[in-house]
Design an enzyme around this catalytic site. Sequence first.
Site, PDB file in Angstrom:
ATOM      1  N   HIS A  77       2.302   7.062 -21.264  1.00  0.00           N
ATOM      2  CA  HIS A  77       0.885   7.369 -21.395  1.00  0.00           C
ATOM      3  C   HIS A  77       0.158   6.037 -21.635  1.00  0.00           C
ATOM      4  CE1 HIS A  77       0.875  11.978 -22.345  1.00  0.00           C
ATOM      5  NE2 HIS A  77       1.358  11.696 -21.155  1.00  0.00           N
ATOM      6  N   GLU A 136      -1.447   4.905 -24.187  1.00  0.00           N
ATOM      7  CA  GLU A 136      -1.162   4.313 -25.497  1.00  0.00           C
ATOM      8  C   GLU A 136       0.238   3.709 -25.555  1.00  0.00           C
ATOM      9  OE1 GLU A 136      -2.403   7.260 -24.760  1.00  0.00           O
ATOM     10  OE2 GLU A 136      -3.770   8.017 -26.300  1.00  0.00           O
ATOM     11  N   CYS A 154      -2.736  12.479 -27.258  1.00  0.00           N
ATOM     12  CA  CYS A 154      -1.946  13.721 -27.295  1.00  0.00           C
ATOM     13  C   CYS A 154      -0.967  13.658 -28.464  1.00  0.00           C
ATOM     14  CB  CYS A 154      -1.222  13.902 -25.960  1.00  0.00           C
ATOM     15  SG  CYS A 154       0.219  12.826 -25.768  1.00  0.00           S
ATOM     16  N   CYS A 165       1.382  10.619 -28.290  1.00  0.00           N
ATOM     17  CA  CYS A 165       0.778   9.335 -28.666  1.00  0.00           C
ATOM     18  C   CYS A 165       0.292   9.356 -30.110  1.00  0.00           C
ATOM     19  CB  CYS A 165      -0.332   8.994 -27.689  1.00  0.00           C
ATOM     20  SG  CYS A 165       0.320   8.800 -26.007  1.00  0.00           S
ATOM     21  N   ASP A 225       0.650  16.222 -16.993  1.00  0.00           N
ATOM     22  CA  ASP A 225       0.642  15.079 -17.906  1.00  0.00           C
ATOM     23  C   ASP A 225       0.571  15.493 -19.378  1.00  0.00           C
ATOM     24  OD1 ASP A 225       0.727  12.150 -17.907  1.00  0.00           O
ATOM     25  OD2 ASP A 225      -1.142  12.336 -19.031  1.00  0.00           O
TER      26      ASP A 225
END
Lengths: 149, 149
Positions: free
Chosen positions: A53, A55, A80, A83, A143
């Site tokens: 992702h 991050e 999310c 992360c 995702d």
Amino acid sequence: MDQTQMLEIALQEARRGLKEGGVPVGAALFDANGKLLGKGRNQRVQNDDPSVHGETDAFRNAGRQTSYSDKIMVTTLAPCWYCSGLIRQFNIGTVIVGESVNFQGGIEWLRENGISVIDLQSQDCIDLMAGFIRDNPALWNEDIGEASP
Amino acid sequence: MDQTQMLEIALQEARRGLKEGGVPVGAALFDANGKLLGKGRNQRVQNDDPSVHGETDAFRNAGRQTSYSDKIMVTTLAPCWYCSGLIRQFNIGTVIVGESVNFQGGIEWLRENGISVIDLQSQDCIDLMAGFIRDNPALWNEDIGEASP
């Protein structure tokens, strides 16, 4: 570098990801003085890698750090759980999010656990993500681990 | 393949990591029939990559999956917040941990959020991790984001 300028670096990464056909979430890790340590973007499509992702890419590109409590993670979209877990585990002191309208993630949980979360409510970030989700619902759902409708 | 055999695959990865000089946590992702989808190990030392824990490496190596609710993540050590966040975000249905004596991570939080967590309390896993932490306290603390004493 102020918060808006920091976000601009993450936003450039997100836009680069969109041009590459990827999920347009970008992030950057800064030290306490605003020095950029690493930046990155979601790599699901570009590298066929579901583990990266925005991050996590910025975190990786910043290399091994001995402490994160004085670091600042800037991300175009609320992180999310994956992360947010990264941020909590490594005690990243401050998180600046571009927006939390399209996705709320774990920002309340981070606040409950002592992490300072600043939401800049950037219209540029909101529009970028809203457009992507509208045009690519299956990829977006993939995702974030949601079954596609 | 039964749970002990699944754990053995993750444990082989952990031991491989130890031989490489790395943090000895290994993991593997299986489908509902016990078919191995991907395995991996912590890569902090080997690749100078702080973003790759055992679970994230296995998740990456399993490639893009459309759904994880019927998948099984097997890991030699209870997952940290970062990896627990991964499991929750992607709705991985079952987690088998080798041990939670040396590190408890987020397993109770995962259970509270509906994920089935099975703790095999493997003495091999406990001994491997205890030895590593004893011999490498600074590296262990770095890997879980704790300041070294």
